[in-house]
Scaffold this motif. Structure first.
Motif, PDB file in Angstrom:
ATOM      1  N   ASP A 153       0.866  -1.187   0.000  1.00 12.43           N
ATOM      2  CA  ASP A 153       0.000   0.000   0.000  1.00 12.43           C
ATOM      3  C   ASP A 153       0.898   1.231   0.000  1.00 12.43           C
ATOM      4  OD1 ASP A 153      -2.112   1.747   0.200  1.00 12.43           O
ATOM      5  OD2 ASP A 153      -2.457   1.405   2.341  1.00 12.43           O
ATOM      6  N   ILE A 154       0.854   1.967  -1.102  1.00 12.10           N
ATOM      7  CA  ILE A 154       1.730   3.133  -1.260  1.00 12.10           C
ATOM      8  C   ILE A 154       1.002   4.380  -0.741  1.00 12.10           C
ATOM      9  CG2 ILE A 154       2.981   4.562  -2.925  1.00 12.10           C
ATOM     10  CD1 ILE A 154       4.028   1.830  -3.172  1.00 12.10           C
ATOM     11  N   GLY A 155       1.613   5.088   0.192  1.00 12.62           N
ATOM     12  CA  GLY A 155       0.949   6.254   0.795  1.00 12.62           C
ATOM     13  C   GLY A 155      -0.142   5.751   1.735  1.00 12.62           C
ATOM     14  N   CYS A 156       0.275   4.890   2.678  1.00 11.30           N
ATOM     15  CA  CYS A 156      -0.689   4.120   3.487  1.00 11.30           C
ATOM     16  C   CYS A 156      -1.402   4.962   4.536  1.00 11.30           C
ATOM     17  CB  CYS A 156       0.022   2.963   4.172  1.00 11.30           C
ATOM     18  SG  CYS A 156       1.299   3.508   5.349  1.00 11.30           S
ATOM     19  N   GLY A 157      -0.881   6.167   4.815  1.00  7.20           N
ATOM     20  CA  GLY A 157      -1.526   7.000   5.833  1.00  7.20           C
ATOM     21  C   GLY A 157      -1.530   6.310   7.184  1.00  7.20           C
ATOM     22  N   GLU A 158      -2.682   6.298   7.837  1.00  6.80           N
ATOM     23  CA  GLU A 158      -2.759   5.735   9.190  1.00  6.80           C
ATOM     24  C   GLU A 158      -3.031   4.232   9.183  1.00  6.80           C
ATOM     25  OE1 GLU A 158      -4.242   9.596  11.634  1.00  6.80           O
ATOM     26  OE2 GLU A 158      -5.558   8.804  10.084  1.00  6.80           O
ATOM     27  N   GLY A 159      -3.072   3.637   7.995  1.00  8.69           N
ATOM     28  CA  GLY A 159      -3.038   2.183   7.906  1.00  8.69           C
ATOM     29  C   GLY A 159      -4.372   1.470   7.758  1.00  8.69           C
ATOM     30  N   ALA A 160      -5.468   2.203   7.593  1.00  9.66           N
ATOM     31  CA  ALA A 160      -6.780   1.541   7.545  1.00  9.66           C
ATOM     32  C   ALA A 160      -6.854   0.507   6.411  1.00  9.66           C
ATOM     33  CB  ALA A 160      -7.890   2.575   7.385  1.00  9.66           C
ATOM     34  N   ASP A 161      -6.331   0.866   5.244  1.00  9.87           N
ATOM     35  CA  ASP A 161      -6.388  -0.071   4.110  1.00  9.87           C
ATOM     36  C   ASP A 161      -5.478  -1.275   4.358  1.00  9.87           C
ATOM     37  OD1 ASP A 161      -8.136   1.566   2.778  1.00  9.87           O
ATOM     38  OD2 ASP A 161      -6.699   2.272   1.273  1.00  9.87           O
ATOM     39  N   ALA A 162      -4.274  -1.002   4.856  1.00  3.77           N
ATOM     40  CA  ALA A 162      -3.305  -2.088   5.093  1.00  3.77           C
ATOM     41  C   ALA A 162      -3.876  -3.077   6.102  1.00  3.77           C
ATOM     42  CB  ALA A 162      -1.988  -1.498   5.592  1.00  3.77           C
ATOM     43  N   ILE A 163      -4.490  -2.550   7.153  1.00  2.59           N
ATOM     44  CA  ILE A 163      -5.036  -3.423   8.199  1.00  2.59           C
ATOM     45  C   ILE A 163      -6.216  -4.229   7.654  1.00  2.59           C
ATOM     46  CG2 ILE A 163      -6.337  -3.347  10.383  1.00  2.59           C
ATOM     47  CD1 ILE A 163      -4.250  -1.017  11.067  1.00  2.59           C
ATOM     48  N   TRP A 164      -7.061  -3.573   6.886  1.00  2.00           N
ATOM     49  CA  TRP A 164      -8.197  -4.284   6.301  1.00  2.00           C
ATOM     50  C   TRP A 164      -7.706  -5.406   5.372  1.00  2.00           C
ATOM     51  CZ3 TRP A 164     -10.085  -5.205   1.391  1.00  2.00           C
ATOM     52  CH2 TRP A 164     -11.374  -5.768   1.351  1.00  2.00           C
ATOM     53  N   LEU A 165      -6.706  -5.098   4.550  1.00  7.48           N
ATOM     54  CA  LEU A 165      -6.162  -6.135   3.656  1.00  7.48           C
ATOM     55  C   LEU A 165      -5.593  -7.298   4.480  1.00  7.48           C
ATOM     56  CD1 LEU A 165      -4.339  -3.942   0.966  1.00  7.48           C
ATOM     57  CD2 LEU A 165      -6.231  -5.524   0.512  1.00  7.48           C
ATOM     58  N   ALA A 166      -4.877  -6.980   5.551  1.00  7.99           N
ATOM     59  CA  ALA A 166      -4.312  -8.038   6.403  1.00  7.99           C
ATOM     60  C   ALA A 166      -5.436  -8.890   6.992  1.00  7.99           C
ATOM     61  CB  ALA A 166      -3.464  -7.412   7.508  1.00  7.99           C
ATOM     62  N   LEU A 191       3.598   6.018   9.519  1.00 12.81           N
ATOM     63  CA  LEU A 191       4.047   4.621   9.630  1.00 12.81           C
ATOM     64  C   LEU A 191       3.963   4.127  11.070  1.00 12.81           C
ATOM     65  CD1 LEU A 191       7.119   4.741   7.224  1.00 12.81           C
ATOM     66  CD2 LEU A 191       4.880   3.702   6.782  1.00 12.81           C
ATOM     67  N   ASP A 192       4.337   4.974  12.022  1.00  6.90           N
ATOM     68  CA  ASP A 192       4.238   4.574  13.437  1.00  6.90           C
ATOM     69  C   ASP A 192       2.779   4.311  13.799  1.00  6.90           C
ATOM     70  OD1 ASP A 192       6.927   4.867  13.646  1.00  6.90           O
ATOM     71  OD2 ASP A 192       6.879   6.774  14.739  1.00  6.90           O
ATOM     72  N   ARG A 193       1.901   5.162  13.280  1.00  8.22           N
ATOM     73  CA  ARG A 193       0.472   4.994  13.573  1.00  8.22           C
ATOM     74  C   ARG A 193      -0.056   3.698  12.941  1.00  8.22           C
ATOM     75  NH1 ARG A 193      -2.366  10.868  13.429  1.00  8.22           N
ATOM     76  NH2 ARG A 193      -0.908  11.358  15.085  1.00  8.22           N
ATOM     77  N   THR A 194       0.364   3.439  11.718  1.00  9.73           N
ATOM     78  CA  THR A 194      -0.052   2.192  11.044  1.00  9.73           C
ATOM     79  C   THR A 194       0.402   0.978  11.850  1.00  9.73           C
ATOM     80  OG1 THR A 194       0.000   3.202   8.851  1.00  9.73           O
ATOM     81  CG2 THR A 194       0.245   0.815   8.939  1.00  9.73           C
ATOM     82  N   ALA A 195       1.663   0.997  12.302  1.00 11.24           N
ATOM     83  CA  ALA A 195       2.195  -0.137  13.070  1.00 11.24           C
ATOM     84  C   ALA A 195       1.413  -0.298  14.371  1.00 11.24           C
ATOM     85  CB  ALA A 195       3.680   0.085  13.347  1.00 11.24           C
ATOM     86  N   GLN A 196       1.103   0.818  15.021  1.00 13.17           N
ATOM     87  CA  GLN A 196       0.369   0.767  16.285  1.00 13.17           C
ATOM     88  C   GLN A 196      -1.050   0.223  16.071  1.00 13.17           C
ATOM     89  OE1 GLN A 196       1.502   1.134  19.272  1.00 13.17           O
ATOM     90  NE2 GLN A 196      -0.527   0.738  20.147  1.00 13.17           N
ATOM     91  N   HIS A 197      -1.703   0.690  15.007  1.00 13.42           N
ATOM     92  CA  HIS A 197      -3.065   0.215  14.729  1.00 13.42           C
ATOM     93  C   HIS A 197      -3.059  -1.279  14.387  1.00 13.42           C
ATOM     94  CE1 HIS A 197      -4.370   4.594  13.731  1.00 13.42           C
ATOM     95  NE2 HIS A 197      -4.504   4.325  15.001  1.00 13.42           N
ATOM     96  N   ALA A 198      -1.995  -1.722  13.716  1.00 18.32           N
ATOM     97  CA  ALA A 198      -1.899  -3.156  13.372  1.00 18.32           C
ATOM     98  C   ALA A 198      -1.777  -3.999  14.641  1.00 18.32           C
ATOM     99  CB  ALA A 198      -0.716  -3.394  12.435  1.00 18.32           C
ATOM    100  N   ILE A 199      -1.039  -3.491  15.607  1.00 14.96           N
ATOM    101  CA  ILE A 199      -0.917  -4.211  16.893  1.00 14.96           C
ATOM    102  C   ILE A 199      -2.290  -4.258  17.569  1.00 14.96           C
ATOM    103  CG2 ILE A 199       0.046  -4.102  19.239  1.00 14.96           C
ATOM    104  CD1 ILE A 199       2.595  -2.851  17.917  1.00 14.96           C
ATOM    105  N   GLU A 200      -2.953  -3.100  17.614  1.00 18.16           N
ATOM    106  CA  GLU A 200      -4.268  -3.036  18.282  1.00 18.16           C
ATOM    107  C   GLU A 200      -5.271  -3.989  17.632  1.00 18.16           C
ATOM    108  OE1 GLU A 200      -3.532   1.637  19.373  1.00 18.16           O
ATOM    109  OE2 GLU A 200      -5.229   1.130  18.065  1.00 18.16           O
TER     110      GLU A 200
END
Ligand SMILES: C[S@@+](CC[C@H](N)C(=O)[O-])C[C@H]1O[C@@H](n2cnc3c(N)ncnc32)[C@H](O)[C@@H]1O
Length: 233
Positions: A59-72, A88-97
């Motif tokens: 995901d290019i330009g992933c922002g806060e990670g909503a798309d990446a997390i949904w795909l995962a 990126l830090d926010r995306t990683a944190q949201h993925a943990i949550e």
């Protein structure tokens, strides 16, 4: 019909547009509030990946990670890339949550830096490369999207979604004027896809539908540019 290309009050110069693609700009934007985006995946991503078999996605330009997390959550192994460290830090944190941190990796990537996104180890690329609202100046567009497309594996998909230039006419809030918006055909032209196909790409979707979006100014009709291509084997 009015044309704002040269007279829009907020038309930005190339330098100003490029400034809106820097780490400083986005770190400050994300740093300024706890959450900038809704946390929900983009509607077009959800629609356009429904028929795909999960594999490796980027995901290019992933922002806060909503798309990446949904795909995962759908079973994809995701590399989420952005120029902003805060994003990126926010995306990683949201993925943990959301307990998908085993399937979401984050990595810094600047689309203007002049090289393609790094492919997964021992592979020919990603099965899906998604760029959602990754707007770049017209002057940089072709090279940026050629580099992004270079990360797609044979048989894999490139999915590009962005705001359509019509939005400037309909009054949707587009602070930089038309300079960063693009019609779907611009992606095809950047990749040398003429007349519906090329030696490298099979065209699966070229569309520019309207949807309703909740904004600070209430419900607005916005038009999306959507392109989905499959790299030939
Ligand atoms: C409009 S937001 C879209 C975020 C997310 N894809 C979404 O749809 O909600 C654009 C994103 O691109 C990132 N970005 C801006 N300039 C960039 C660049 N030069 N290289 C990589 N990412 C960049 C920003 O940090 C931001 O997260």
């Amino acid at each position: 019909m009015k044309h704002h290309d040269h007279d829009h009050a907020h038309d930005a110069t190339l330098e100003e547009l490029r400034q809106a693609l820097t780490r400083e700009f986005w770190d400050e934007r994300y740093g300024g509030s706890e959450r900038v985006w809704s946390g929900r995946p983009n509607q077009r991503l959800v629609e356009q990946t429904a028929d795909l078999t999960p594999g490796r996605a980027c995901d290019i330009g992933c922002g806060e990670g909503a798309d990446a997390i949904w795909l995962a959550e759908q079973g994809w192994e995701v590399t989420a890339m952005d120029v902003s460290r805060v994003a990126l830090d926010r995306t990683a944190q949201h993925a943990i949550e959301r307990e998908v941190d085993d399937r979401v990796k984050v990595g810094e990537y600047d689309v203007l830096a002049g090289h393609p996104p790094r492919k997964p180890r021992h592979s020919e690329g990603f099965d899906l490369v998604s760029a959602q609202f990754m707007h770049v100046p017209r002057e940089d567009f072709d090279e940026v999207y050629q580099r992004i497309a270079a990360a797609v594996a044979p048989g894999g998909r490139l999915l590009v979604v962005g705001h359509h230039p019509d939005d400037v006419e309909t009054g949707a809030r587009r602070p930089h004027g038309p300079g960063l918006l693009f019609p779907p055909e611009q992606v095809l032209a950047a990749l040398g896809v003429e007349g519906g196909s090329s030696d490298d790409w099979e065209v699966e979707v070229v569309d520019s539908p309207v949807r309703e979006q909740e904004t600070e100014d209430g419900l607005m009709r916005v038009r999306d540019s959507i392109v989905r291509l499959r790299r030939r084997q």
